[in-house]
Design a protein around this motif. Structure first.
Motif, short mmCIF file in Angstrom:
data_model
loop_
_atom_site.label_atom_id
_atom_site.label_comp_id
_atom_site.label_asym_id
_atom_site.label_seq_id
_atom_site.Cartn_x
_atom_site.Cartn_y
_atom_site.Cartn_z
N PHE A 1 0.84 -1.21 0.00
CA PHE A 1 0.00 0.00 0.00
C PHE A 1 0.87 1.25 0.00
O PHE A 1 0.64 2.18 -0.79
N ASP A 2 1.88 1.28 0.87
CA ASP A 2 2.73 2.47 0.98
C ASP A 2 3.51 2.73 -0.30
O ASP A 2 3.68 3.88 -0.73
N ASN A 3 4.01 1.66 -0.94
CA ASN A 3 4.88 1.83 -2.11
C ASN A 3 4.13 1.96 -3.42
O ASN A 3 4.62 2.58 -4.36
N TYR A 4 2.95 1.34 -3.51
CA TYR A 4 2.24 1.30 -4.80
C TYR A 4 0.80 1.83 -4.72
O TYR A 4 0.14 1.97 -5.74
N GLY A 5 0.28 2.02 -3.50
CA GLY A 5 -1.12 2.42 -3.36
C GLY A 5 -2.08 1.30 -3.72
O GLY A 5 -3.24 1.53 -4.07
N LEU A 6 -1.60 0.03 -3.61
CA LEU A 6 -2.41 -1.13 -4.02
C LEU A 6 -2.83 -1.96 -2.80
O LEU A 6 -2.11 -2.02 -1.81
N VAL A 7 -4.00 -2.58 -2.90
CA VAL A 7 -4.45 -3.55 -1.87
C VAL A 7 -4.85 -4.85 -2.58
O VAL A 7 -5.36 -4.83 -3.69
N TRP A 8 -4.60 -5.96 -1.90
CA TRP A 8 -4.99 -7.27 -2.43
C TRP A 8 -6.50 -7.46 -2.32
O TRP A 8 -7.09 -7.14 -1.29
N ILE A 9 -7.10 -7.97 -3.37
CA ILE A 9 -8.50 -8.40 -3.31
C ILE A 9 -8.58 -9.84 -3.86
O ILE A 9 -7.69 -10.27 -4.59
N VAL A 10 -9.63 -10.54 -3.47
CA VAL A 10 -9.87 -11.88 -4.01
C VAL A 10 -10.97 -11.76 -5.07
O VAL A 10 -11.97 -11.09 -4.84
N THR A 11 -10.77 -12.38 -6.22
CA THR A 11 -11.78 -12.30 -7.28
C THR A 11 -12.55 -13.61 -7.46
O THR A 11 -13.70 -13.59 -7.88
N ASP A 12 -11.93 -14.76 -7.17
CA ASP A 12 -12.58 -16.05 -7.40
C ASP A 12 -12.15 -17.07 -6.35
O ASP A 12 -10.98 -17.07 -5.94
#
Lengths: 247, 247
Positions: free
Chosen positions: B50-61
């Motif tokens: 999150f700090d380095n890329y602004g991304l969070v993990w999500i589950v899709t399937d």
């Protein structure tokens, strides 16, 4: 004062809310797990008590003091201590301490034993509580006086399958969810409970329609709650709120 | 095939249901926690991403195989393994094994990275997934074809405060609760899922009205599910049921 028993706990992602703090109903449920672990460590499991006496532990009252709620990934220690007991009730504290050893929460709880068949509260057999080393007392500790609400605002809830626990009734952590959920997102992201008194009056079963009623005084930041089924009160609470950040 | 990481887990009281088995949505949520623990053990935490890329993990399937659900107090091991990844998706398995080392459940999962600001799926940076040792592949793995239900039976749910997680949307374990809760107590104490395919299509936010729709074929014990908000499908599932006891 009785034996103490401690478990370290790191707050998991899926039990944190939008403010990044632990969900309080979860921490109550987990704390009961810690007292179950103490029982297991003493060779006095819930299963033994059920097999030998047909009894199951229930919680009847909480008095909850919150300096601050632990945050996502924070490592805390949950310590439980059997304080005392009388003919009907067992008094047990839970202390939540942070990594520096500071106490950030205190749950004072009242347990009783319910006969699984009759669903009635039973007298506490001395030998069931002996392993915890708490003193037997004559006194019944009294909680606050809860008033019946005259003109509450009410939200309707339906018991869901996953609200039930192994005892075949609604798990007591769900009552607190229904009480807190009556507030809107804006309120719950600005304010947090500082103190909660909570009393369970009656079990709730599958298929029930739940009215979670409340009155809130903005001046004192005090709210009063009742959970009703068919016009009967099944739980009551008084919550003192504070702004998040006043921690 | 990538690195494996295992955590022992004893099924707690408050996460078991009236049949004394673990609540499946809880076991899914806890498994995601195990992959978070693996990330932490590799010095590649969700916070770093999150700090380095602004991304969070999500589950899709999910594709979930269930020989049997673990019971109250049972000690299981949850092992997670990064299998492979492509430009958009990361494929990860979770194996639940009993004390004798027999596999009793398998969760095949698909993860993606969501930009927290834009709420859009982002390309997977190679360096973010390098620590897990999984192979990069070109292929996109396909789940089953889910059909839109024509005449589903529907239950209405309202998003509750405690349904939200730190990412500010409904936690994905709640979708499965809404899907399973449409069945009645009698059904859910007689039947248990043997296989579940579950696809997340869109996030759900606070204040939404959720229609959990389903069609069930008693002959084949197969049910199909969709979660809709404002007429749009937000998740779909196919569940193959079996009688409890056929385990």
């Amino acid at each position: 004062m009785g034996l103490k028993f401690s478990i370290p706990y790191q707050i998991p992602f899926y039990e944190t809310d939008i403010t990044h703090h632990v969900k309080l109903p979860h921490l109550l449920a987990f704390s009961l797990q810690v007292s179950g672990m103490q029982s297991e460590s003493l060779g006095n499991t819930d299963k033994d008590i059920f097999d030998n006496y047909g009894l199951v532990w229930i919680v009847t009252d909480y008095a909850i003091e919150i300096d601050r709620l632990p945050r996502y990934n924070e490592k805390v220690t949950i310590t439980t201590e059997a304080i005392s007991y009388n003919k009907i009730f067992c008094y047990r504290n839970f202390y939540i301490t942070d990594e520096a050893g500071h106490q950030i929460m205190l749950f004072k709880t009242t347990f009783a034993l319910m006969n699984y068949e009759t669903r009635k509260v039973a007298e506490v057999p001395d030998e069931v509580v002996a392993p915890y080393g708490a003193d037997k007392i004559k006194k019944l500790l009294r909680g606050p006086r809860y008033k019946t609400l005259e003109n509450p605002l009410e939200n309707l809830y339906r018991v869901r399958y996953f609200d039930l626990d192994m005892n075949g009734h609604v798990n007591n952590s769900k009552y607190l969810e229904w009480m807190l959920d009556v507030f809107n997102l804006d309120f719950l992201t600005k304010y947090t409970p500082a103190h909660i008194d909570l009393k369970y009056v009656k079990e709730i079963h599958y298929g029930s329609e739940i009215y979670s009623g409340y009155e809130f005084d903005q001046g004192s930041l005090n709210s009063q709650h009742q959970i009703c089924v068919d016009g009967n009160v099944h739980a009551q609470a008084i919550i003192q709120w504070k702004e998040i950040g006043d921690e």
